[in-house]
Design an enzyme around this catalytic site. Structure first.
Site, mmCIF file in Angstrom:
data_model
loop_
_atom_site.group_PDB
_atom_site.id
_atom_site.type_symbol
_atom_site.label_atom_id
_atom_site.label_comp_id
_atom_site.label_asym_id
_atom_site.label_seq_id
_atom_site.Cartn_x
_atom_site.Cartn_y
_atom_site.Cartn_z
ATOM 1 N N HIS A 35 69.340 69.987 5.344
ATOM 2 C CA HIS A 35 70.498 69.117 5.121
ATOM 3 C C HIS A 35 70.390 68.516 3.733
ATOM 4 C CE1 HIS A 35 73.306 65.774 5.339
ATOM 5 N NE2 HIS A 35 72.334 64.996 4.901
ATOM 6 N N TYR B 48 75.366 62.408 12.313
ATOM 7 C CA TYR B 48 76.435 63.400 12.130
ATOM 8 C C TYR B 48 77.767 62.909 12.715
ATOM 9 C CZ TYR B 48 73.557 67.229 10.209
ATOM 10 O OH TYR B 48 72.786 68.039 9.396
ATOM 11 N N ASN C 196 70.348 76.170 10.068
ATOM 12 C CA ASN C 196 70.406 76.507 8.641
ATOM 13 C C ASN C 196 69.397 75.729 7.793
ATOM 14 O OD1 ASN C 196 71.651 74.031 8.643
ATOM 15 N ND2 ASN C 196 73.643 74.762 7.929
ATOM 16 N N LYS D 156 65.193 70.725 8.617
ATOM 17 C CA LYS D 156 65.665 70.670 10.006
ATOM 18 C C LYS D 156 64.631 71.274 10.970
ATOM 19 C CE LYS D 156 70.595 70.641 8.775
ATOM 20 N NZ LYS D 156 71.916 71.298 9.003
ATOM 21 N N GLU E 166 72.748 57.513 3.883
ATOM 22 C CA GLU E 166 71.779 58.321 4.638
ATOM 23 C C GLU E 166 70.338 57.920 4.314
ATOM 24 O OE1 GLU E 166 74.698 62.185 5.310
ATOM 25 O OE2 GLU E 166 72.995 62.394 3.939
HETATM 26 P P1 ATP Z 1 74.522 69.397 6.256
HETATM 27 O O1 ATP Z 1 75.519 68.273 6.466
HETATM 28 O O2 ATP Z 1 73.582 69.593 7.415
HETATM 29 O O3 ATP Z 1 73.819 69.260 4.932
HETATM 30 P P2 ATP Z 1 76.652 71.094 5.375
HETATM 31 O O4 ATP Z 1 77.119 69.908 4.608
HETATM 32 O O5 ATP Z 1 76.437 72.382 4.634
HETATM 33 O O6 ATP Z 1 75.312 70.775 6.146
HETATM 34 P P3 ATP Z 1 78.552 70.412 7.435
HETATM 35 O O7 ATP Z 1 79.929 70.983 7.437
HETATM 36 O O8 ATP Z 1 78.354 68.991 7.010
HETATM 37 O O9 ATP Z 1 77.634 71.395 6.569
HETATM 38 O O10 ATP Z 1 77.964 70.626 8.898
HETATM 39 C C1 ATP Z 1 76.812 69.900 9.325
HETATM 40 C C2 ATP Z 1 75.926 70.843 10.104
HETATM 41 O O11 ATP Z 1 76.577 71.212 11.318
HETATM 42 C C3 ATP Z 1 75.635 72.193 9.423
HETATM 43 O O12 ATP Z 1 74.609 72.142 8.470
HETATM 44 C C4 ATP Z 1 75.257 73.048 10.603
HETATM 45 O O13 ATP Z 1 73.920 72.780 11.061
HETATM 46 C C5 ATP Z 1 76.251 72.559 11.655
HETATM 47 N N1 ATP Z 1 77.499 73.334 11.620
HETATM 48 C C6 ATP Z 1 78.491 73.252 10.688
HETATM 49 N N2 ATP Z 1 79.499 74.091 10.966
HETATM 50 C C7 ATP Z 1 79.131 74.723 12.114
HETATM 51 C C8 ATP Z 1 79.736 75.733 12.925
HETATM 52 N N3 ATP Z 1 80.937 76.245 12.629
HETATM 53 N N4 ATP Z 1 79.057 76.139 14.022
HETATM 54 C C9 ATP Z 1 77.852 75.637 14.352
HETATM 55 N N5 ATP Z 1 77.222 74.670 13.635
HETATM 56 C C10 ATP Z 1 77.857 74.249 12.523
HETATM 57 MG MG MG Z 2 77.335 67.981 5.511
#
Ligand code: ATP
Ligand code: MG
Length: 139
Positions: A116, A50, A113, A10, A127
């Site tokens: 992805h 997303y 974080n 990211k 994807e």
């Molecule tokens: P990713 O899909 O990016 O691999 P993930 O599967 O661990 O991450 P998801 O729940 O799919 O998490 O959320 C997608 C992304 O949205 C997260 O990686 C983070 O960057 C952001 N995100 C998720 N939850 C929050 C939150 N509560 N506040 C802010 N940003 C969030």
């Molecule tokens: Mg995710």
């Protein structure tokens, strides 16, 4: 059987100079890099990628984050690729991520974080197709 998954380094991690460290961590656990490209997402590409989160309160901020600078998209291959990538990434919130994971080592917050990873084999295929052609994915 070897399967493939999709990953993004990211914008936060690219800007911080952590791309090499993340690639090393992935290679150390046996991922083969099938395809890799640095790119930028437009707002509509980030919204589309997303889309599953479009009703969430964090969605506008997430789209802004994912469009703030260059990121690296990757196709990765390994036994049990989807689950293994999720394991090495660590929990979404780095505060909850296990020791030794990418997010524990390098991530700043639940939003910023670093990485992805697709959450299921079906999602991985969708994807991968969002960013790569059949030719790219030959490895
Ligand atoms: P990713 O899909 O990016 O691999 P993930 O599967 O661990 O991450 P998801 O729940 O799919 O998490 O959320 C997608 C992304 O949205 C997260 O990686 C983070 O960057 C952001 N995100 C998720 N939850 C929050 C939150 N509560 N506040 C802010 N940003 C969030
Ligand atoms: Mg995710």
């Amino acid at each position: 059987m070897k399967l493939r998954t999709f990953s993004i380094i990211k914008p936060d991690a690219v800007a911080a100079g952590h791309a090499g460290a993340i690639l090393s961590m992935l290679e150390e656990v046996g991922f083969k890099i099938l395809a890799l490209r640095m790119t930028r997402l437009t707002q509509s590409q980030a919204e589309g990628f997303y889309a599953v989160h479009r009703e969430r309160p964090f969605f506008p901020s997430l789209v802004k984050f994912m469009t703030e600078g260059p990121l690296i998209v990757m196709a990765l291959e390994r036994e049990d690729a989807v689950a293994k990538l999720r394991e090495v990434m660590g929990a979404t919130n780095p505060a909850n991520a296990a020791e030794g994971t990418v997010r524990k080592r390098l991530a700043q917050s639940i939003e910023r974080n670093c990485i992805h990873g697709s959450d299921a084999p079906e999602t991985a295929e969708v994807e991968l197709r969002y960013f790569f052609s059949t030719l790219d994915l030959q490895g």
